[in-house]
Write an enzyme that holds these catalytic residues in place. Sequence first.
Site: not given
Length: 438
Positions: A384-385
Amino acid sequence: MRVIDDLNNGWFFKKNAEVNDTLVADESFAMINLPHTYNGFDGQDGGNDYYKGKAVYIKKLIRPLVSPESDFILNFEGVNSVARIYIDGEFVQEHRGGYSRFRVNITRFFEKKDALMLAVEVDNANHSDVYPQMADFTFYGGIYRNVSLISLPKTRFDIEYYAGSGVAVTSKIDGEDAIIEITAYVKDPLESDMVMVEVRDGDSYEDVGFVVAPAKKITKLSLKIDDAHLWNGVEDPFLYKLSVKLVRHNEVLDNVEVNHGIREYYVDPDKGFFLNGKSVPLRGVSRHQDRLGKGNALEELDHFDDLDLIMDIGANSVRLAHYQQDDYFYELCDRYGLVVWAEIPFISRMNKDPKAHENAMEQMKELIYQNYNHSSICFWGISNEITIAGDIPGLTENLRELDELVKSIDKTRLTTMAQVSMLPMDSEHNQITDILAY
């Protein structure tokens, strides 16, 4: 036959403590019940100055009244983030990662004693080799999910391999019918042992299928379901109920129950998500596992309240951010038809420590092996990111290894990752997983 004893009540707890040879639960310890976090309040004021460190939980264990030949396995559903398990002062096992289930075989300790002292040292401080490293949510410390003691025969489904169920169920649609395939992993089978699978209609509980085969370490079975009733998301989340039994001379040694939804899906690059051949635009939310005053030490009603809120706004999908969540919530998603994106906490920043990558790989294995049978899960998220802290050298290679790992374990689902907005669209990262999102 398997017996499960709830161990949630009657623990001694002390924050800012460690397990040592002379540790006893004196008046400085508090009495608590699980689930429990020691950051339920200081972790919710937004200051990011909550206590990050060690705490100790102690509980007396009494040997269950079961067969003398039984094995005993402690089952921890979630301890954040590093857990060290001690029996009668002896270190037994460590688990690094705060969101997955883990199990500890303590059979040898009950061979000469009927009562044991269990101590769990918990540490939610930052560690270079444990993800997440950095994120915009609280890393609550504590034994924040259920704990139980499982008593079961020497010959059983292998529940110690990555704390899975020992049974994997898949299916494929064949015209109006469907083929359900079952793989059972059996520990120490005898030549006469059998694996028996009964399938029932989830609504009427009528028998719709049966198959039996000689038990082997890896036992494969399949059966046909006529006129299959499909799992159609929130419109019709129909589930078949499978009872997978390990049998010896008409005696059931072990039993695993699996709810299974028969469905097929794919993602078209232009038209989006299709479920059972029908276009189903995915609209939903991300969900974290905490609430005011409780932190992440949720009870089943709390999980159901979240599910109810998600359904109330008309959502048909949920991203379970940014870590493995309680098994009960995956069950709810199966039963209510939410399409799930499940992921590990490889988030915001990669650590160059090679052991950190090993930890991400381990958490990925745990996520898949423990949740493989949840039909609601369609996507495995590998990160995630992750470029918030920059595109660190070696990151691309680590992401590729995670993607390859997922596909080596589960060929039935798609891989995905969430990108942070400043990552260029032409980044090599966007060519790794099957789908992605910004």
